[in-house]
Design an enzyme around this catalytic site. Structure first.
Site, PDB file in Angstrom:
ATOM      1  N   SER A 110      44.706 112.954 -36.046  1.00 21.01           N
ATOM      2  CA  SER A 110      45.630 112.691 -34.950  1.00 21.01           C
ATOM      3  C   SER A 110      45.139 113.269 -33.635  1.00 21.01           C
ATOM      4  O   SER A 110      45.785 113.101 -32.614  1.00 21.01           O
ATOM      5  CB  SER A 110      46.991 113.289 -35.276  1.00 21.01           C
ATOM      6  OG  SER A 110      46.884 114.696 -35.255  1.00 21.01           O
ATOM      7  N   CYS A 111      44.006 114.003 -33.654  1.00 17.84           N
ATOM      8  CA  CYS A 111      43.606 114.676 -32.413  1.00 17.84           C
ATOM      9  C   CYS A 111      42.319 114.135 -31.809  1.00 17.84           C
ATOM     10  O   CYS A 111      42.339 113.587 -30.705  1.00 17.84           O
ATOM     11  CB  CYS A 111      43.484 116.174 -32.654  1.00 17.84           C
ATOM     12  SG  CYS A 111      45.093 116.936 -32.871  1.00 17.84           S
ATOM     13  N   LEU A 112      41.182 114.285 -32.517  1.00 12.36           N
ATOM     14  CA  LEU A 112      39.904 113.976 -31.873  1.00 12.36           C
ATOM     15  C   LEU A 112      39.855 112.542 -31.327  1.00 12.36           C
ATOM     16  O   LEU A 112      39.519 112.360 -30.154  1.00 12.36           O
ATOM     17  CB  LEU A 112      38.720 114.240 -32.814  1.00 12.36           C
ATOM     18  CG  LEU A 112      38.497 115.680 -33.284  1.00 12.36           C
ATOM     19  CD1 LEU A 112      37.100 115.857 -33.866  1.00 12.36           C
ATOM     20  CD2 LEU A 112      38.697 116.688 -32.191  1.00 12.36           C
ATOM     21  N   ASP A 123      42.366 112.141 -28.363  1.00 10.60           N
ATOM     22  CA  ASP A 123      42.049 112.984 -27.210  1.00 10.60           C
ATOM     23  C   ASP A 123      40.789 112.481 -26.505  1.00 10.60           C
ATOM     24  O   ASP A 123      40.682 112.547 -25.272  1.00 10.60           O
ATOM     25  CB  ASP A 123      41.894 114.450 -27.634  1.00 10.60           C
ATOM     26  CG  ASP A 123      43.240 115.058 -28.040  1.00 10.60           C
ATOM     27  OD1 ASP A 123      44.278 114.418 -27.782  1.00 10.60           O
ATOM     28  OD2 ASP A 123      43.267 116.156 -28.614  1.00 10.60           O
TER      29      ASP A 123
END
Ligand code: NAD
Length: 447
Positions: free
Chosen positions: A270-272, A275
């Site tokens: 859900s991040c890299l 983002d």
């Protein structure tokens, strides 16, 4: 209970954060708009799988200092409110800030006319400039004077899913992007109490430095992964090479470091990915020169390519994928979590299915993926997953998959008994696999 602290958004970040605070002596109110989530948490069932979280949540409720609700009203008396709502990708890759805007508007309604000093702490990952804008909106709507009645901090979270509780208890650094000294001091008091005075490096800086540093951390990790994957592709084309040996040599250089140098099918979660997309969007909006934008886009392109490459290998080794039975082991985006957001495994399955393969999937924690239903069979047991398949692809390197014996594969798989192992979990057992009549193929090894 008079809350000292409010936490808005009880997902991976917020629930862990709120629970830890409550077990460390703070009076905490957690707020989430998702009724089912709140009900599950109140019953002691965390909706996210995190090591130690179940026990900690139980402990937090037992203290009598932890309440969870859907009502913002409960935050009226909170002195410090942390916002940890999601900031997913919107259709063009930019950060979707609508949940954050809604949270700020709801908070403004309950803080309107308050006389006490309040501190807003944004922990969600947001593009530079967002926190300041949100704070101005909150101050305007609640009728509070920014700086005097309302303090503001951007305080990024760096936890890793699967070790979220440990990371929150032992952070590598605390970054306080403060509007003014009083805001920073107020948050520092919370951290000092939380960690009983033993703090990791604390960096007090501008709000925008903190916002950009959070993206910078994730982009650096993403770049490391795409670089090592590029080298693995190169190793695949170079006889007598092994990406793990190369990664070890690189990683021993203290300027580089050994983490995030494991070649595989790329980064998900859900991040890299989100983002990286958000930073590309932000960079373009700020007029970053084209070569610099291309560098960021290169990280994304290599990452997207890795699943196509693994499917291409399967296609080549199985002489076509139409009608081939393939087992995909692992659905979570990485071991130790049940999070399937942007999982590369799911991308891989979709590609295999689009090429006519018949796919069965297994994961120790994820039991099905709603948007794959109909195309894939999800199996409870490993035996059912493997029985009769022509090939296996290790998509998520869960430790339990490393323990599967070559004999198990040999008995259950059908010709040509191919095991595609992009993470190289069977590297130390090559002879045993060969003896059992299995065809083992790694990524980045040409020895
Ligand atoms: P998540 O999707 O798991 O949780 C977000 C929660 O916010 C959900 O439970 C949702 O119902 C709730 N929510 C949405 N709108 C709301 C509103 N208006 N009021 C109250 N609750 C609301 O997200 P997450 O993974 O916990 O991530 C949260 C933020 O932290 C994101 O910006 C993310 O980029 C960042 N972050 C995540 C991680 C991670 O590993 N997951 C690590 C560091 C930072």
């Amino acid at each position: 209970m008079r809350p000292e602290i409010g936490v808005v958004g009880l997902g991976y970040v917020g629930l862990v954060w709120a629970t830890v605070l409550a077990t460390r002596g703070f009076n905490v109110i957690g707020v989430d708009i998702d009724r089912d989530k709140v009900e599950a948490i109140c019953k002691g069932h965390p909706p996210v799988h995190e090591y130690m979280l179940d026990e900690l949540l139980k402990k937090a409720f037992e203290t009598g200092r932890f309440e969870v609700t859907t009502s913002y009203e409960a935050l009226r008396d909170a002195e410090v409110v942390f916002i940890t709502v999601g900031t997913p990708s919107s259709h063009n890759g930019c950060a979707d800030l609508s949940a954050l805007r809604n949270a700020i508007n709801s908070l403004a309604r309950v803080w309107r006319g308050t006389r006490d000093y309040k501190l807003l702490v944004i922990r969600s990952t947001v593009p530079p400039g967002t926190t300041r804008k949100m704070a101005e909106t909150l101050a305007r709507s609640a009728g509070l004077e920014l700086g005097r009645q309302l303090g503001v901090v951007y305080n990024p979270e760096f936890l890793r899913e699967g070790r979220a509780v440990l990371d929150v208890l032992n952070p590598s650094r605390i970054v306080i992007g403060e509007l003014d000294t009083q805001s920073g001091d107020t948050l520092l008091e919370v951290y000092t109490r939380l960690h009983q005075g033993i703090l990791p490096p604390v960096i007090r800086t501008t709000i925008e430095n903190a916002e950009l540093a959070k993206y910078a951390s994730n982009i650096f990790l993403a770049a490391k992964i795409s670089l090592v994957n590029t080298l693995a592709l190169l190793a695949d084309k170079t006889p007598h090479t092994d990406i793990d040996v190369i990664a070890n040599i690189i990683g021993l250089d203290p300027r580089i470091g050994k983490d995030y140098l494991r070649a595989g099918i790329g980064f998900g979660g859900s991040c890299l990915p989100k983002d990286l997309d958000a930073l590309i969007c932000y960079s373009k909006s700020r007029g970053l020169p084209e070569p610099a934008v291309s560098m960021l886009e290169g990280i994304r392109k290599v990452n997207a390519y890795m699943t196509r490459y693994v499917v291409h290998l399967a296609e080549e080794l199985l002489e076509g994928l139409e009608g081939k039975r393939i087992t995909v082991l692992g659905l979570a985006f990485k071991p130790g979590t049940n999070d399937i957001r942007n999982s590369k495994s799911i991308e891989l399955i979709k590609l295999l299915v689009s090429k006519g393969a018949v796919v069965r999937a297994h994961d120790p924690l994820v039991k099905n993926v709603p948007n794959l239903k109909g195309n894939v069979i999800f199996t409870e047991s490993l035996e059912d997953a493997l029985d009769g398949s022509n090939a296996v692809i290790i998509a998520t390197p869960w430790p339990e998959y490393s323990r599967i014996k070559p004999e198990t594969y040999a008995t259950l798989l059908a010709h040509p008994k191919l095991i595609l192992d992009p993470w190289r979990i069977y590297k130390d057992f090559q002879d045993e696999f060969k003896k059992a009549g299995l065809k083992l193929r790694f990524l980045g090894v040409r020895l």
